[in-house]
Design a protein around this motif. Sequence first.
Motif, PDB file in Angstrom:
ATOM      1  N   LEU A   1      -7.913  61.030 -15.974  1.00 11.10           N
ATOM      2  CA  LEU A   1      -8.586  59.730 -16.000  1.00 11.10           C
ATOM      3  C   LEU A   1      -7.442  58.737 -15.964  1.00 11.10           C
ATOM      4  O   LEU A   1      -6.907  58.365 -17.007  1.00 11.10           O
ATOM      5  CB  LEU A   1      -9.427  59.571 -17.273  1.00 11.10           C
ATOM      6  CG  LEU A   1     -10.078  58.214 -17.517  1.00 11.10           C
ATOM      7  CD1 LEU A   1     -10.969  57.810 -16.363  1.00 11.10           C
ATOM      8  CD2 LEU A   1     -10.895  58.226 -18.811  1.00 11.10           C
TER       9      LEU A   1
ATOM     10  N   PHE B   1     -17.030  65.012 -32.108  1.00  9.52           N
ATOM     11  CA  PHE B   1     -16.988  63.874 -31.178  1.00  9.52           C
ATOM     12  C   PHE B   1     -18.311  63.691 -30.450  1.00  9.52           C
ATOM     13  O   PHE B   1     -18.676  62.575 -30.097  1.00  9.52           O
ATOM     14  CB  PHE B   1     -15.817  64.020 -30.215  1.00  9.52           C
ATOM     15  CG  PHE B   1     -14.505  64.163 -30.940  1.00  9.52           C
ATOM     16  CD1 PHE B   1     -14.149  63.254 -31.928  1.00  9.52           C
ATOM     17  CD2 PHE B   1     -13.666  65.236 -30.701  1.00  9.52           C
ATOM     18  CE1 PHE B   1     -12.975  63.400 -32.635  1.00  9.52           C
ATOM     19  CE2 PHE B   1     -12.478  65.384 -31.404  1.00  9.52           C
ATOM     20  CZ  PHE B   1     -12.126  64.461 -32.373  1.00  9.52           C
TER      21      PHE B   1
ATOM     22  N   ARG C   1     -19.073  60.266 -32.286  1.00 13.69           N
ATOM     23  CA  ARG C   1     -18.683  59.217 -31.322  1.00 13.69           C
ATOM     24  C   ARG C   1     -19.769  58.958 -30.287  1.00 13.69           C
ATOM     25  O   ARG C   1     -20.055  57.819 -29.940  1.00 13.69           O
ATOM     26  CB  ARG C   1     -17.385  59.642 -30.622  1.00 13.69           C
ATOM     27  CG  ARG C   1     -16.836  58.693 -29.550  1.00 13.69           C
ATOM     28  CD  ARG C   1     -16.111  57.509 -30.110  1.00 13.69           C
ATOM     29  NE  ARG C   1     -15.170  57.839 -31.156  1.00 13.69           N
ATOM     30  CZ  ARG C   1     -13.843  57.861 -31.021  1.00 13.69           C
ATOM     31  NH1 ARG C   1     -13.300  57.544 -29.866  1.00 13.69           N
ATOM     32  NH2 ARG C   1     -13.062  58.143 -32.048  1.00 13.69           N
TER      33      ARG C   1
ATOM     34  N   SER D   1     -11.378  64.890 -39.555  1.00  8.78           N
ATOM     35  CA  SER D   1     -11.547  64.351 -38.199  1.00  8.78           C
ATOM     36  C   SER D   1     -12.051  65.409 -37.238  1.00  8.78           C
ATOM     37  O   SER D   1     -12.639  65.086 -36.208  1.00  8.78           O
ATOM     38  CB  SER D   1     -10.231  63.767 -37.680  1.00  8.78           C
ATOM     39  OG  SER D   1      -9.252  64.786 -37.488  1.00  8.78           O
TER      40      SER D   1
ATOM     41  N   GLY E   1      -8.235  56.383 -22.586  1.00  5.08           N
ATOM     42  CA  GLY E   1      -9.502  56.824 -22.006  1.00  5.08           C
ATOM     43  C   GLY E   1     -10.701  56.384 -22.821  1.00  5.08           C
ATOM     44  O   GLY E   1     -11.812  56.280 -22.296  1.00  5.08           O
ATOM     45  N   GLU E   2     -10.496  56.149 -24.104  1.00  6.03           N
ATOM     46  CA  GLU E   2     -11.620  55.771 -24.971  1.00  6.03           C
ATOM     47  C   GLU E   2     -11.974  54.293 -24.756  1.00  6.03           C
ATOM     48  O   GLU E   2     -11.111  53.414 -24.844  1.00  6.03           O
ATOM     49  CB  GLU E   2     -11.264  55.992 -26.450  1.00  6.03           C
ATOM     50  CG  GLU E   2     -11.003  57.449 -26.816  1.00  6.03           C
ATOM     51  CD  GLU E   2     -12.263  58.304 -26.902  1.00  6.03           C
ATOM     52  OE1 GLU E   2     -13.387  57.746 -26.824  1.00  6.03           O
ATOM     53  OE2 GLU E   2     -12.130  59.535 -27.044  1.00  6.03           O
TER      54      GLU E   2
ATOM     55  N   GLY F   1      -3.622  59.206 -23.816  1.00  6.02           N
ATOM     56  CA  GLY F   1      -4.972  59.758 -23.887  1.00  6.02           C
ATOM     57  C   GLY F   1      -5.952  58.767 -24.502  1.00  6.02           C
ATOM     58  O   GLY F   1      -7.108  58.674 -24.076  1.00  6.02           O
ATOM     59  N   GLU F   2      -5.496  58.007 -25.481  1.00  3.37           N
ATOM     60  CA  GLU F   2      -6.392  57.050 -26.144  1.00  3.37           C
ATOM     61  C   GLU F   2      -6.844  55.924 -25.216  1.00  3.37           C
ATOM     62  O   GLU F   2      -7.820  55.230 -25.510  1.00  3.37           O
ATOM     63  CB  GLU F   2      -5.708  56.455 -27.380  1.00  3.37           C
ATOM     64  CG  GLU F   2      -5.647  57.413 -28.555  1.00  3.37           C
ATOM     65  CD  GLU F   2      -5.187  56.709 -29.822  1.00  3.37           C
ATOM     66  OE1 GLU F   2      -4.026  56.284 -29.847  1.00  3.37           O
ATOM     67  OE2 GLU F   2      -5.990  56.587 -30.764  1.00  3.37           O
TER      68      GLU F   2
ATOM     69  N   SER G   1      -9.347  61.164 -35.078  1.00  2.00           N
ATOM     70  CA  SER G   1     -10.426  60.850 -34.149  1.00  2.00           C
ATOM     71  C   SER G   1      -9.886  59.726 -33.283  1.00  2.00           C
ATOM     72  O   SER G   1      -9.845  58.565 -33.692  1.00  2.00           O
ATOM     73  CB  SER G   1     -11.686  60.425 -34.897  1.00  2.00           C
ATOM     74  OG  SER G   1     -12.702  60.112 -33.975  1.00  2.00           O
ATOM     75  N   LEU G   2      -9.448  60.094 -32.097  1.00  2.00           N
ATOM     76  CA  LEU G   2      -8.596  59.194 -31.323  1.00  2.00           C
ATOM     77  C   LEU G   2      -9.381  58.006 -30.769  1.00  2.00           C
ATOM     78  O   LEU G   2     -10.556  58.110 -30.458  1.00  2.00           O
ATOM     79  CB  LEU G   2      -7.932  59.974 -30.194  1.00  2.00           C
ATOM     80  CG  LEU G   2      -7.075  61.160 -30.654  1.00  2.00           C
ATOM     81  CD1 LEU G   2      -6.397  61.833 -29.473  1.00  2.00           C
ATOM     82  CD2 LEU G   2      -6.042  60.715 -31.661  1.00  2.00           C
ATOM     83  N   GLY G   3      -8.669  56.886 -30.693  1.00  2.00           N
ATOM     84  CA  GLY G   3      -9.273  55.682 -30.137  1.00  2.00           C
ATOM     85  C   GLY G   3      -9.785  54.714 -31.183  1.00  2.00           C
ATOM     86  O   GLY G   3     -10.454  53.737 -30.855  1.00  2.00           O
ATOM     87  N   GLN G   4      -9.472  54.977 -32.462  1.00  2.00           N
ATOM     88  CA  GLN G   4      -9.943  54.073 -33.516  1.00  2.00           C
ATOM     89  C   GLN G   4      -8.855  53.110 -33.993  1.00  2.00           C
ATOM     90  O   GLN G   4      -9.145  52.043 -34.539  1.00  2.00           O
ATOM     91  CB  GLN G   4     -10.462  54.878 -34.717  1.00  2.00           C
ATOM     92  CG  GLN G   4     -11.627  55.779 -34.355  1.00  2.00           C
ATOM     93  CD  GLN G   4     -12.394  56.307 -35.561  1.00  2.00           C
ATOM     94  OE1 GLN G   4     -12.114  55.943 -36.695  1.00  2.00           O
ATOM     95  NE2 GLN G   4     -13.362  57.161 -35.309  1.00  2.00           N
TER      96      GLN G   4
ATOM     97  N   MET H   1     -10.464  61.746 -21.884  1.00  3.10           N
ATOM     98  CA  MET H   1     -10.870  61.691 -23.295  1.00  3.10           C
ATOM     99  C   MET H   1     -11.762  60.469 -23.510  1.00  3.10           C
ATOM    100  O   MET H   1     -11.308  59.397 -23.885  1.00  3.10           O
ATOM    101  CB  MET H   1      -9.663  61.654 -24.230  1.00  3.10           C
ATOM    102  CG  MET H   1     -10.090  61.844 -25.683  1.00  3.10           C
ATOM    103  SD  MET H   1      -8.728  61.943 -26.817  1.00  3.10           S
ATOM    104  CE  MET H   1      -8.101  60.289 -26.750  1.00  3.10           C
ATOM    105  N   ALA H   2     -13.037  60.650 -23.210  1.00  7.41           N
ATOM    106  CA  ALA H   2     -13.997  59.547 -23.263  1.00  7.41           C
ATOM    107  C   ALA H   2     -15.376  60.167 -23.456  1.00  7.41           C
ATOM    108  O   ALA H   2     -16.101  60.434 -22.506  1.00  7.41           O
ATOM    109  CB  ALA H   2     -13.924  58.744 -21.965  1.00  7.41           C
TER     110      ALA H   2
END
Lengths: 338, 281
Positions: B194, A108, A112, A144, B156-157, B153-154, B122-125, A81-82
Motif C-alpha cells: 500500500l 484488529f 478497529r 494489544s 496505511g491506517e 506501516g502506520e 495496536s498500530l496507528g494510534q 495495514m488498514a
Amino acid sequence: MKHTRQFPAPDPSRPRRSTSAMIASFVAEGQKTRLAPFGHALVALARERPAIVGMTADLSKYTDLYVFAQAFPERFYQMGMAEQLLMGAAAGMAREGFIPFATTYAVFASRRAYDFICMAIAEESLPVKIVCALPGLTTGYGPSHQATDDLAIMRAMPNLTVIDPCDALEIEQAVSVIADHPGPVYMRLLRGQVPLVLDDYNYRFQLGKAAMLREGREVLFISSGLMTMRALEAAKALEADAIGCAVLHVATLKPLDEAAILAAAAKPGRLVVVAENHSVIGGLGEAVAAALMRAGLHPAFRQIALPDAFLDAGALPTLHDRYGISTEAICSQIKGWL
Amino acid sequence: MTPTPHGDNRQLEQRAHAIRRNALMMGKVQGQGYIAQALDIADVLAVSYFHAMNWRADDPQWEGRDRFFLSIGHYAIALYAALIEAGILTPAHIETYGGDDSHLPMSGMAAYTPGMEITGGSLGQGLSVAVGACLGLKRKGSKSRVFNLLSDGELGEGSTWEAAMSAAHWQLDNLVAIVDNNNQQADGASRQMLSSEPLHEKWQAFGWFTQRVNGNDLAELVAAFDAARAHPEPVPRVIICDTKMGRGVSFLEARERNHFMRVDADEWDKALADLDEGARR
Ligand SMILES: Cc1ncc(C[n+]2csc(CCOP(=O)(O)OP(=O)(O)O)c2C)c(N)n1
Ligand SMILES: [Mg+2]
C-alpha cells in the motif's frame, strides 16, 4: 504515564521462558499437528469455487493466507495495514458477487474494524468470511494482541455467524461450510502448526451444531475452541481420580445449539463447567448460563475463562497457568469444586 | 542532559553505537525479534535523546520533559536500548527482555517501563494521542514538545491521516512526527503493499513542515531536528527518515528483509563483533 507495575526479582532457579511473540505455540509435546490447515483448505476449495478471493491487512504470513496467495496470486488482495479498509473493501467485493475471505488478527477485526464489519458487511448480510488469528490468549505479546473480548463483541452483532474451532481438522472442514453459508461469518483461527485432536473422535463440523465428544458422570464440560482440546486432556487426566467428565464441544457460538446444551445439562448430578479461551464476560459461559436460565435449568455451574482484565505479557505457558486455562490448572480447579 | 554541540557528531556516533549494542544484547536474550528495526532506527533515537529532547534520567516523569511517543510497540527493543543508554533504564534490565514478569515486555507498554510514555502495539494510534497531548501542553502553557515515532506501516491506517489533518488544523508546532521509512512491513515491502508515496508531497499537502532525510546519516538528522525546532511557522513538523534495516551489522543488512528476523544463536556475538568492527572503521 507513570509506570506502575512492580515485579518480583527474577528467580534464577526457574527456567527462562520467552515471549516468542506471534509464533507462540500451545502445541503440547508429542501432539499431532498439521501445518496451516486454513490456507491449504482454502486453496483446495478455491480450485472449485472461482468466486473465492483472499484479502488481508498486512497479515497473510501470520494468518496462513500466504498459502492461498502463493497458489492464486491473481485472486489475492494485499490491502496494506488498514483493517477498516480491508472490511469495507471486502464488503464491496461481496457486493460484486465474490466470496472474500478477509484475514487479520482477532483484536484488529473486532476492535478497529468493528463498525465497518457491522454496517458495511453484517447489516446487508454480505457473504464475507472474516478469519482471524490470535484468538483469546494465544500470544504473550500483551493486551494489544490478546483478543480476550472478540467473542463478546462479535456475538453482539446481528446477522453474524460466530465460530471458534478446536483444531486443524475442524478448521479444514469449516472452510467449505462457511463458504457455503450465505451470510457473513467470523471465524477464530489457529495458525501455523495446529494441533490435530478431533480425528480421534470421528468428528464432523456442522454449522450451528454442538457435538458430545465423550460422556462422563461427574462433570459436563461445555467448551469451544482450543479449550475443547484442553477439556479433553483434563477429562483424561481426571479419570485417574475417578472423576468422569463429559465434553460437549460448541464450535458455533452463534447461532448457539441450545437444544444440545439443554439436553446435556438436564442430566442430573453433573457439575456444568463452561471452558473458553475468552474473558468471563460475553462469551460462551454467559451464553450458556442465559440459555439454562431461560429453560429453567439450574445445575451447579462454573466458568473456566480469562478474567475481566487486561492480561499480562510473558511466555504463553506461564500465562495459561496464571489465568487457569492450562490443563493442569483446569484439573485442579475441577477438584476444588467437586 | 546537554545538547551535543553542532558539527561534532562523534558523541552521537558513540550513542548510536551503544544503542545498537544494547539492542543486540536484548535480541540475544530472546534469540529473535525486531532487531533489524532497532538497528535501522538507532541513529534517529541517538539524535532524539542526545541532541533534540529535554529529559532527566533521575526523573522520567519530570513535567518539563519532551515526550517521546512510541506507537509502534514492536520497536520497544530499540527504545529500551536508548533508555538504557540514557540512564533511565539500567543495563541489568537487558537480561529480562521479553521474559516473564519483566519491565521490558516485547511490545512497549506504559505501565511496565519507566520512560515508555504510551502503550503501543495496536498500530496507528500514536499520532492521535500526540495531537491531544500537544493540545494539553499548549493549554498548560508548557514549552515541552511531543515526538512521535511512526512506522511506514502506520501510514496505511486511516487514523494516522485523521491525526495529521488535525495537527495542522490546530497549528501544533510542538509536535514532531518521525517516520521510519524502512520500506518494510509484516508481509513484505511497504511500497508493494500500500504505497504511501509520494510521501514528501503528501505530508506537505496535509499542512506539515516536511523534511525527508537519510535516517542513518547523523549529520542530516541533526540538521533536520534543528530545522524542526527553528521553523518559524505555527505548523506541525515531520521528519521522514529513509532507513536501512539491520544497519550497522553487515550480514544483517544483507539478509533478506524481514519484519521478525531470525538470527541463529551463534550469530549474535558475530553481530556484536561486526558492529564493533564497523565502528572502528
Ligand atoms: C492495527 C494493527 N494492525 C496490524 C498489526 C500487526 N502488525 C504488527 S507490526 C506490523 C507491520 C507494520 O508495519 P511496520 O511497522 O512498518 O513494520 P516493520 O517496519 O517493523 O517491519 C503489523 C501488520 C498491528 N500491530 N496493529
Ligand atoms: Mg516499516
